[in-house]
Design a protein around this motif. Structure first.
Motif, mmCIF file in Angstrom:
data_model
loop_
_atom_site.group_PDB
_atom_site.id
_atom_site.type_symbol
_atom_site.label_atom_id
_atom_site.label_comp_id
_atom_site.label_asym_id
_atom_site.label_seq_id
_atom_site.Cartn_x
_atom_site.Cartn_y
_atom_site.Cartn_z
ATOM 1 N N ARG A 189 0.840 -1.194 0.000
ATOM 2 C CA ARG A 189 0.000 0.000 0.000
ATOM 3 C C ARG A 189 0.881 1.252 0.000
ATOM 4 O O ARG A 189 1.999 1.236 0.492
ATOM 5 N N GLN A 190 0.351 2.329 -0.554
ATOM 6 C CA GLN A 190 1.063 3.608 -0.518
ATOM 7 C C GLN A 190 1.420 3.974 0.925
ATOM 8 O O GLN A 190 0.545 3.951 1.805
ATOM 9 N N PRO A 191 2.670 4.310 1.196
ATOM 10 C CA PRO A 191 2.988 4.818 2.541
ATOM 11 C C PRO A 191 2.132 6.037 2.850
ATOM 12 O O PRO A 191 1.859 6.861 1.975
ATOM 13 N N PHE A 192 1.701 6.129 4.102
ATOM 14 C CA PHE A 192 0.857 7.250 4.521
ATOM 15 C C PHE A 192 1.277 7.644 5.924
ATOM 16 O O PHE A 192 1.385 6.787 6.809
ATOM 17 N N PRO A 193 1.544 8.920 6.169
ATOM 18 C CA PRO A 193 2.059 9.332 7.487
ATOM 19 C C PRO A 193 1.026 9.145 8.584
ATOM 20 O O PRO A 193 -0.181 9.317 8.358
ATOM 21 N N GLY A 194 1.489 8.824 9.775
ATOM 22 C CA GLY A 194 0.591 8.669 10.917
ATOM 23 C C GLY A 194 -0.290 9.887 11.155
ATOM 24 O O GLY A 194 -1.492 9.740 11.427
ATOM 25 N N PRO A 195 0.262 11.120 11.064
ATOM 26 C CA PRO A 195 -0.594 12.299 11.261
ATOM 27 C C PRO A 195 -1.543 12.561 10.102
ATOM 28 O O PRO A 195 -2.294 13.537 10.112
ATOM 29 N N GLY A 196 -1.474 11.712 9.062
ATOM 30 C CA GLY A 196 -2.395 11.820 7.949
ATOM 31 C C GLY A 196 -2.239 13.101 7.154
ATOM 32 O O GLY A 196 -1.142 13.650 7.018
ATOM 33 N N LEU A 197 -3.352 13.607 6.653
ATOM 34 C CA LEU A 197 -3.321 14.787 5.788
ATOM 35 C C LEU A 197 -2.960 16.061 6.544
ATOM 36 O O LEU A 197 -2.713 17.096 5.918
ATOM 37 N N ALA A 198 -2.883 15.991 7.865
ATOM 38 C CA ALA A 198 -2.521 17.185 8.637
ATOM 39 C C ALA A 198 -1.142 17.703 8.255
ATOM 40 O O ALA A 198 -0.892 18.910 8.322
ATOM 41 N N VAL A 199 -0.221 16.800 7.868
ATOM 42 C CA VAL A 199 1.130 17.232 7.505
ATOM 43 C C VAL A 199 1.275 17.432 5.995
ATOM 44 O O VAL A 199 2.375 17.647 5.492
ATOM 45 N N ARG A 200 0.150 17.365 5.289
ATOM 46 C CA ARG A 200 0.121 17.724 3.872
ATOM 47 C C ARG A 200 -0.806 18.913 3.645
ATOM 48 O O ARG A 200 -1.013 19.342 2.516
ATOM 49 N N CYS A 201 -1.370 19.415 4.735
ATOM 50 C CA CYS A 201 -2.241 20.585 4.718
ATOM 51 C C CYS A 201 -1.503 21.675 5.477
ATOM 52 O O CYS A 201 -1.627 21.798 6.701
ATOM 53 N N LEU A 202 -0.692 22.450 4.781
ATOM 54 C CA LEU A 202 0.168 23.435 5.426
ATOM 55 C C LEU A 202 -0.680 24.583 5.966
ATOM 56 O O LEU A 202 -1.574 25.081 5.288
ATOM 57 N N GLY A 203 -0.376 24.968 7.204
ATOM 58 C CA GLY A 203 -1.208 25.966 7.861
ATOM 59 C C GLY A 203 -2.268 25.279 8.710
ATOM 60 O O GLY A 203 -2.135 24.117 9.089
ATOM 61 N N GLU A 204 -3.345 25.997 9.011
ATOM 62 C CA GLU A 204 -4.381 25.443 9.872
ATOM 63 C C GLU A 204 -5.129 24.310 9.175
ATOM 64 O O GLU A 204 -5.412 24.365 7.976
ATOM 65 N N VAL A 205 -5.461 23.294 9.936
ATOM 66 C CA VAL A 205 -6.193 22.134 9.420
ATOM 67 C C VAL A 205 -7.673 22.330 9.720
ATOM 68 O O VAL A 205 -8.080 22.371 10.889
ATOM 69 N N THR A 206 -8.478 22.479 8.678
ATOM 70 C CA THR A 206 -9.922 22.641 8.835
ATOM 71 C C THR A 206 -10.634 21.638 7.934
ATOM 72 O O THR A 206 -10.045 21.086 7.004
ATOM 73 N N ARG A 207 -11.900 21.407 8.209
ATOM 74 C CA ARG A 207 -12.681 20.493 7.370
ATOM 75 C C ARG A 207 -12.709 20.962 5.919
ATOM 76 O O ARG A 207 -12.607 20.157 4.996
ATOM 77 N N GLU A 208 -12.842 22.267 5.727
ATOM 78 C CA GLU A 208 -12.932 22.813 4.374
ATOM 79 C C GLU A 208 -11.629 22.604 3.610
ATOM 80 O O GLU A 208 -11.634 22.195 2.436
ATOM 81 N N ARG A 209 -10.507 22.849 4.256
ATOM 82 C CA ARG A 209 -9.213 22.688 3.594
ATOM 83 C C ARG A 209 -8.906 21.204 3.361
ATOM 84 O O ARG A 209 -8.336 20.836 2.342
ATOM 85 N N LEU A 210 -9.283 20.350 4.304
ATOM 86 C CA LEU A 210 -9.089 18.913 4.123
ATOM 87 C C LEU A 210 -9.911 18.397 2.943
ATOM 88 O O LEU A 210 -9.471 17.503 2.204
ATOM 89 N N ASP A 211 -11.101 18.950 2.757
ATOM 90 C CA ASP A 211 -11.949 18.534 1.639
ATOM 91 C C ASP A 211 -11.284 18.852 0.305
ATOM 92 O O ASP A 211 -11.279 18.026 -0.618
ATOM 93 N N ILE A 212 -10.699 20.040 0.202
ATOM 94 C CA ILE A 212 -9.969 20.406 -1.025
ATOM 95 C C ILE A 212 -8.799 19.449 -1.243
ATOM 96 O O ILE A 212 -8.591 18.931 -2.353
ATOM 97 N N LEU A 213 -8.045 19.205 -0.195
ATOM 98 C CA LEU A 213 -6.866 18.349 -0.288
ATOM 99 C C LEU A 213 -7.246 16.912 -0.655
ATOM 100 O O LEU A 213 -6.571 16.270 -1.467
#
Length: 310
Positions: A189-213
Motif C-alpha cells: 500500500r502507498q505509505p501514509f504518514p501517521g498524522p495523515g493529511l494534517a502534515v500535507r495541509c500546510l497551515g491550519e487544518v480545517t474540514r474545508e481545507r481537508l476537503d480540497i486536499l
C-alpha cells in the motif's frame, strides 16, 4: 537481514515482553502497523486487539478501504474508533508543524486509552515504529517528531510500549510481512504518514481545507497509480495565487504534487513523471477542483527535503 531469523528472534522477545498481558495495536492500515500486528499475533496468539482511529485526517475512502482490508482478517479483533471531531478540535488554530505532530501523537494515545477501558485491562500498546521514525525524531538531530515517537505524551495508561519493528527500514518491514504470508495488497500500500493529511495541509487544518486536499489527492493517486512510483501525493501549500476561471479573476489555492522513489525511506529521489502525464494531472486538478488555480511539481530529493512537507 535474515528475515526468518528476525521473525523467530522477535517472536521470542515479544513472548517475553507481553507474556499473559493483553495488547492493543494502533492500526493505521499502513504496512508498518499491519506487520507489527501480524508479528505480535503470531508470537502471542489471542493477546491482541487492533484499533483503527478515523481521525478525519485520512485520504478519500481510506477508512472504508482499511476496514475492508484488515477488519476481521487473521483472526485478530478489529475496532474502528470515530474521532474526527476530537482531532480537528485539538488542531483548531494550530499551524506550526511540530506542534501539529505532538498534538496528534497525544490524541492517538488518548483515544487508544479510551478504547482500552472498553476492552478490559490492556497493558501493552503496540506501534509500527520503524528505524527512520526513530532517527528523524532523535532530540540531538531532530528533523521532525513522528507522532509515535517524539509525539508520545509523557504519561500513558499503558505500562508497556511494544515496537517490534523499531530497528528495521521500510524494505525490511515489507520483507517480514511477505514472509508472514500477508497479502501483497497490504504490504505494498502507498505509505501514509501517521498524522495523515494534517502534515500535507500546510497551515491550519480545517474540514474545508481537508476537503480540497482530499479531492486533489484522489486525482493525483488516480493519475499516477500505474507508473510504479514508490510514493506520491498532493500538498495543499497554503499559498494563494491569482488565476482566471470562466474569463474572470480568481484567487485560488496552489497544489504541490510530490512523487518519490525510495527503498528504505531514509533517502528518496524525486520521480521523473513524464511531461504528458504532468500536463494531464495539472488539467485535472485545475478543472476538477475549482478552488485550485495553480499546480507545482516538487523536484527535491531527500535529503535536503523530507518525503513529507511537514
Amino acid at each position: 537481514m535474515d528475515t526468518l531469523a528476525f521473525i523467530e528472534k522477535t517472536s521470542r522477545e515479544l513472548q517475553a515482553q507481553i507474556g499473559s498481558k493483553k495488547a492493543l495495536c494502533g492500526l493505521s492500515g499502513g504496512v508498518d502497523s499491519s506487520v507489527a500486528a501480524a508479528l505480535v499475533h503470531r508470537a502471542v496468539p489471542g493477546c491482541l486487539t487492533c484499533v483503527y482511529v478515523d481521525t478525519g485526517l485520512m485520504r478519500l475512502n481510506e477508512s472504508r478501504e482499511v476496514e475492508g482490508l484488515f477488519g476481521g482478517k487473521f483472526g485478530i479483533p478489529f475496532v474502528r474508533a470515530d474521532a474526527e471531531d476530537y482531532f480537528l478540535d485539538k488542531l483548531t488554530g494550530v499551524t506550526e508543524p511540530e506542534r501539529k505532530r505532538k498534538i496528534i501523537g497525544e490524541a492517538f494515545v488518548r483515544v487508544f486509552e479510551e478504547g482500552a477501558k472498553k476492552l478490559g485491562k490492556i497493558e501493552c500498546l503496540v506501534q509500527g515504529t520503524i528505524l527512520p521514525d526513530v532517527e528523524e525524531s532523535a532530540a540531538a538531530t531532530l528533523v521532525k517528531s513522528h507522532h509515535n515517537v517524539g509525539g508520545l505524551p509523557e504519561t500513558m495508561d499503558f505500562t508497556e510500549l511494544v515496537e517490534p519493528l523499531r530497528t528495521l527500514c521500510k524494505d525490511e518491514v515489507r520483507a517480514v510481512g511477505l514472509a508472514l504470508g500477508m497479502p501483497e495488497a497490504m504490504i505494498y500500500r502507498q505509505p501514509f504518514p501517521g498524522p495523515g493529511l494534517a502534515v500535507r495541509c500546510l497551515g491550519e487544518v480545517t474540514r474545508e481545507r481537508l476537503d480540497i486536499l482530499r479531492r486533489a489527492d484522489y486525482i493525483v493517486t488516480d493519475t499516477l497509480a500505474d507508473l510504479g512510483i514508490w510514493q506520491y501525493f498532493a500538498v495543499l501549500t497554503g499559498l494563494r495565487s491569482v488565476g482566471v476561471r470562466d474569463g474572470k479573476r480568481m484567487y485560488g489555492e496552489v497544489i504541490a504534487v510530490r512523487a518519490v522513489s525510495s527503498v528504505d525511506a531514509r533517502t528518496a529521489e524525486w520521480f521523473k513523471v513524464p511531461h504528458e502525464v504532468l500536463v494531464r494531472l495539472s488539467k485535472r486538478l485545475t478543472e476538477e477542483v475549482p478552488e485550485v488555480c495553480r499546480v507545482v511539481y516538487d523536484i527535491t530529493d531527500k535529503p535536503c527535503g523530507t518525503i513529507e512537507w511537514e
